[in-house]
Design a protein around this motif. Structure first.
Motif, PDB file in Angstrom:
ATOM      1  N   GLY A 109       0.781  -1.166  -0.064  1.00 51.89           N
ATOM      2  CA  GLY A 109      -0.083  -0.089  -0.020  1.00 51.89           C
ATOM      3  C   GLY A 109       0.797   1.190   0.068  1.00 51.89           C
ATOM      4  O   GLY A 109       0.482   2.426  -0.086  1.00 51.89           O
ATOM      5  N   THR A 149     -10.843  -2.079   1.634  1.00 57.13           N
ATOM      6  CA  THR A 149      -9.787  -2.721   1.921  1.00 57.13           C
ATOM      7  C   THR A 149      -9.952  -3.920   2.851  1.00 57.13           C
ATOM      8  O   THR A 149      -9.235  -4.980   2.667  1.00 57.13           O
ATOM      9  CB  THR A 149      -8.953  -1.750   2.746  1.00 57.13           C
ATOM     10  N   ASP A 179      -5.254   4.889   3.998  1.00 55.63           N
ATOM     11  CA  ASP A 179      -5.811   5.501   2.427  1.00 55.63           C
ATOM     12  C   ASP A 179      -6.990   6.070   2.551  1.00 55.63           C
ATOM     13  O   ASP A 179      -7.892   5.348   3.143  1.00 55.63           O
ATOM     14  CB  ASP A 179      -5.601   4.179   1.867  1.00 55.63           C
ATOM     15  N   GLY A 206      -1.799   2.985  -2.200  1.00 60.66           N
ATOM     16  CA  GLY A 206      -2.849   2.928  -1.722  1.00 60.66           C
ATOM     17  C   GLY A 206      -3.460   1.608  -1.328  1.00 60.66           C
ATOM     18  O   GLY A 206      -2.635   0.712  -1.588  1.00 60.66           O
TER      19      GLY A 206
END
Length: 328
Positions: A92, A147, A139, A108
């Motif tokens: 990420g 996520t 993020d 992200g």
């Protein structure tokens, strides 16, 4: 070596050493021969918990990272390393383009990035399953549910074992775990943050937030860990990259407050009393604390690693720990 359990599900939980070895600079600033020697010594001493990331170390050669994972993959293959060693990685936080930094944007935690990044990490490490996968940084542009659901899908598919989180506000961690629980998905169980004996200011604006530095284990996170003892905290940069012992390594403005001097004095006193190094006292304080952290240490030589390994069996007395804790 001493060990502790990470994870609560019998199907995925693992026993890991209470001292974790960071591989951040392996394959870049730390050459391959030295890296292999450090890794071999760590395993010889009973170490089983190695840490890396898919963006290590992009800032050294102007890449997007991956060199550390690649080196660990070569080491695994050359040594025949199997499931006994837990390798944790993160995703990420890769820069969007080579030669740039966080300020120019990172990839992200979207579903697409998570899946693609996890696949590339498995290839570089040479594994079918990532033992522990962290969400590296927050993020704000991707719904948290996206996520959480994607991480959970990877666990269900068998390509990831345990999930962790780093550099998120405590409320984000709790919200993510609540979303996961409501959906019947695995949630974050290992929390990696900057934590050490000296107290860092948390009110200075961070790279990702004007409200402070979300990657520092401040009071809200420590209180959260007390309330959730099944979560395992990992402390990165516990030795401040030599800041405790190197005169040429200033601590910086985040440590410029009266409490630093008081704690340095207490630390030196305990080190003198025990005959240990200051670094060893810091590590012993973390491992044996009321909230037991797993220190994540780097090493550029076997000698540096040996100093850290010697702290594993060091027991601070109640009086020594009280003196350390009381310093303000």
């Amino acid at each position: 070596m001493r060990y502790r359990t990470i994870g609560t599900d019998p199907a995925t939980r693992r026993e890991v050493s209470v001292l974790s070895l960071g591989a951040m600079l392996m394959g870049t600033l730390t050459d391959e021969a030295t890296s292999f020697a450090i890794l071999d010594r760590y395993v010889e001493a009973g170490g089983t918990f190695i840490d890396t990331s898919d963006n290590y170390a992009f800032w050294v050669d102007g890449t997007r990272g991956g060199e550390s994972e690649q080196l660990l993959g070569r080491w695994r293959r050359s040594r025949g390393i199997g499931d006994g060693i837990v390798i944790a990685t993160k995703l990420g936080a890769r820069p969007k383009a080579p030669g740039t930094d966080f300020s120019q944007g990172i990839v992200g935690l979207s579903a697409e990035v998570i899946r693609e990044s996890a696949e590339r990490s498995r290839e570089r490490l040479g594994v079918e399953k990532l033992d522990l996968l962290y969400a590296h940084v927050q993020d704000q542009d991707v719904p948290l549910a996206e996520t959480v659901e994607t991480f959970g899908e990877l666990v269900a598919e068998g390509t990831v074992g345990l999930l962790g989180v780093s550099n998120h506000w405590a409320w984000q961690v709790e919200r993510a775990r609540t979303i996961a629980a409501a959906a019947g998905l695995p949630g974050y169980e290992v929390l990696q943050y900057h934590h050490t004996y000296l107290r860092r200011r948390t009110d200075s604006p961070g790279l990702f937030s004007p409200d402070g530095q979300e990657g520092v284990a401040a009071g809200d996170l420590l209180g959260y860990l007390r309330a959730e003892p099944a979560l395992v905290p990992v402390a990165y940069s516990p030795l401040l990259s030599g800041g405790y012992v190197r005169a040429d390594k200033p601590l910086g403005p985040d440590f410029d407050h009266p409490g630093t001097r008081a704690r340095q004095a207490a630390l030196r006193a305990v080190a003198e009393e025990t005959g240990a190094t200051v670094n060893q006292v810091v590590l012993a304080w973390l491992i044996g604390g009321e909230i037991p952290f797993v220190p994540l240490v780097g090493a550029s030589s076997v000698a540096q690693l040996d100093e850290s390994l010697a702290a594993v069996d060091m027991e601070l007395t109640t009086e020594q720990r009280s003196a350390l804790d009381a310093a303000h």
